[in-house]
Write an enzyme that holds these catalytic residues in place. Structure first.
Site, short mmCIF file in Angstrom:
data_model
loop_
_atom_site.label_atom_id
_atom_site.label_comp_id
_atom_site.label_asym_id
_atom_site.label_seq_id
_atom_site.Cartn_x
_atom_site.Cartn_y
_atom_site.Cartn_z
N GLU A 41 10.35 6.17 0.14
CA GLU A 41 8.92 5.87 0.00
C GLU A 41 8.53 5.72 -1.47
O GLU A 41 7.73 4.86 -1.82
CB GLU A 41 8.05 6.93 0.67
CG GLU A 41 8.02 6.86 2.18
CD GLU A 41 7.58 5.51 2.73
OE1 GLU A 41 6.78 4.82 2.08
OE2 GLU A 41 8.08 5.13 3.81
N TYR A 124 -0.89 8.89 0.06
CA TYR A 124 -0.10 7.91 0.81
C TYR A 124 1.33 8.41 1.04
O TYR A 124 1.82 8.45 2.18
CB TYR A 124 -0.06 6.57 0.05
CG TYR A 124 1.02 5.67 0.59
CD1 TYR A 124 0.81 4.97 1.76
CD2 TYR A 124 2.27 5.58 -0.04
CE1 TYR A 124 1.81 4.18 2.30
CE2 TYR A 124 3.26 4.80 0.49
CZ TYR A 124 3.03 4.10 1.65
OH TYR A 124 4.03 3.34 2.20
N ASP A 142 -1.77 2.39 2.63
CA ASP A 142 -1.53 1.63 1.41
C ASP A 142 -2.21 0.27 1.54
O ASP A 142 -2.95 0.03 2.50
CB ASP A 142 -0.02 1.50 1.13
CG ASP A 142 0.67 0.64 2.17
OD1 ASP A 142 0.03 0.26 3.18
OD2 ASP A 142 1.86 0.32 1.97
N1 ADE Z 1 6.68 0.21 2.54
C1 ADE Z 1 6.48 1.48 2.24
N2 ADE Z 1 7.13 2.28 3.10
C2 ADE Z 1 7.77 1.48 3.96
C3 ADE Z 1 8.60 1.70 5.06
N3 ADE Z 1 8.90 2.93 5.44
N4 ADE Z 1 9.05 0.64 5.73
C4 ADE Z 1 8.73 -0.59 5.31
N5 ADE Z 1 7.96 -0.87 4.29
C5 ADE Z 1 7.48 0.15 3.60
#
Ligand code: ADE
Length: 360
Positions: A41, A124, A142
């Site tokens: 993340e 987030y 987000d």
């Molecule tokens: N963007 C942020 N976290 C994500 C996730 N787990 N899968 C795909 N896009 C992302």
């Protein structure tokens, strides 16, 4: 007879079903390991999935567990991060790993409060890790998720404002499926990444199209609203689609070349001070007072909305026949010529509404 005990379909189920069938392969998907989820993340903030995958794999080869990371040298972590950018993410990751090892026994904390106190973790990423690893029902909001949700619910609030982010987070908290919160968060991110794109969203393939109010109201291209300063004004209009049946012509005018919709064609309209419903008789009275135009059989076609950068219009659309002379600035244009003229999207909506109503 429909079975009254069957629950109506809900968008969250359609979204999760779609995610189950269509989700892209990613090395961190399918695991609840909080260390893997956390690192991925953090890397995914401000960076595309395609770019992250190689960095993530190399990172996990070097630091397969949180204790390995906590024991690392900062220079080595930064070297592995080289090219990903936003290097404070890497420095914070290392600091947080050390806190987790020192104070949390090497496990990512299990409360939102503790997670938020770690370096580099905001609402987030806390919600993402806690939902994906520990099934906590916290929505991770987000930019992608804001876009998807504002379209789904036709929210016209400015997504640059923290109040809107809070509103979306609160709303999603009541909708997040308790049995699959992590998958739900990821499915919203996935939808935002592969279908509900900022421009040219692929609505025909969208699993929640039938629930999407922006799609229903023709607002997809206008949402979400992103304005740095809150300068939005609201306006309500009566809009008149007036036909001269003898000439088979429509009453329109060309806007002055400067200003909103400058140089484009427009219908007669009257701004109202309230959005209260207005009867056909009153709408006819208004245009008679304003322009001396007498309407024959005015008909209310519906309410339309349109979003401009700094303005919100709502419009009560009336169609009618009239044989009055065109008032100053207006012209009777034969219907056969209308398709050659440049109408802005807001008036194309009006035309679609009246024409589709006429052919039904
Ligand atoms: N963007 C942020 N976290 C994500 C996730 N787990 N899968 C795909 N896009 C992302």
């Amino acid at each position: 007879m429909p079975n009254a005990s069957v629950n109506p379909p809900i968008w969250t189920e359609s979204l999760l079903n779609w995610f189950d069938q269509n989700k892209r392969e990613m090395p961190w998907r399918g695991t609840k390991n909080a260390y893997f989820r956390w690192v991925s993340e953090i890397m995914l903030q401000q960076t595309r999935v395609d770019t992250v995958i190689d960095y993530y794999n190399r990172f996990m080869e070097c630091y397969p567990g949180i204790n390995d990371l906590a024991a690392a040298q900062e220079d080595d972590v930064l070297k592995l991060w080289e090219g990903l950018g936003y290097y404070s993410r890497a420095r914070n990751l290392l600091k947080a790993a050390r806190v987790i090892v020192d104070r949390h026994g090497g496990s990512f904390p299990r409360t939102e409060k503790e997670a938020l106190s770690l370096p580099g973790i905001g609402p987030y990423s806390a919600a993402a890790v806690l939902s994906m690893s520990y099934d906590m029902p916290l929505p991770s909001v987000d930019g992608n998720v804001l876009r998807v949700y504002c379209r789904l619910k036709a929210l016209e609030e400015n997504v640059m404002s923290p109040a809107t982010v809070k509103k979306v987070r609160d709303a999603l908290s009541t909708e997040i499926p308790l049995n699959r919160p992590g998958d739900f968060n990821e499915s919203l991110m996935e939808l935002g990444a592969v279908i509900c794109a900022p421009t040219n969203p692929n609505c025909s393939q969208c699993p929640v199209k039938s629930f999407c109010l922006a799609h229903r109201e023709g607002l997809v291209d206008n949402l979400p609203v992103r304005i740095k300063k809150d300068k939005i004004t609201r306006h309500h209009y009566l809009v008149y689609y007036l036909m001269n049946s003898e000439q088979n012509a429509l009453l329109i005018r060309k806007n002055p070349s400067s200003g909103l919709l400058g140089g484009l064609w427009a219908f007669p309209m009257i701004e109202m001070s309230t959005v209260d419903p207005i009867s056909e008789e009153n709408a006819a009275e208004r245009i008679r007072e304003n322009w001396g135009i007498t309407l024959i059989e005015p008909s209310h076609k519906g309410l339309l909305k349109h979003i401009f950068t700094h303005k919100r219009w709502s419009m009560d659309i009336f169609s009618a026949v009239t044989h009055t002379q065109a008032p100053e600035g207006y012209q009777w244009i034969p219907l056969s010529k209308i398709s050659e003229l440049a109408f802005p999207e807001v008036y194309q909506k009006v035309i679609r509404l009246v024409v589709s109503d006429a052919v039904q």
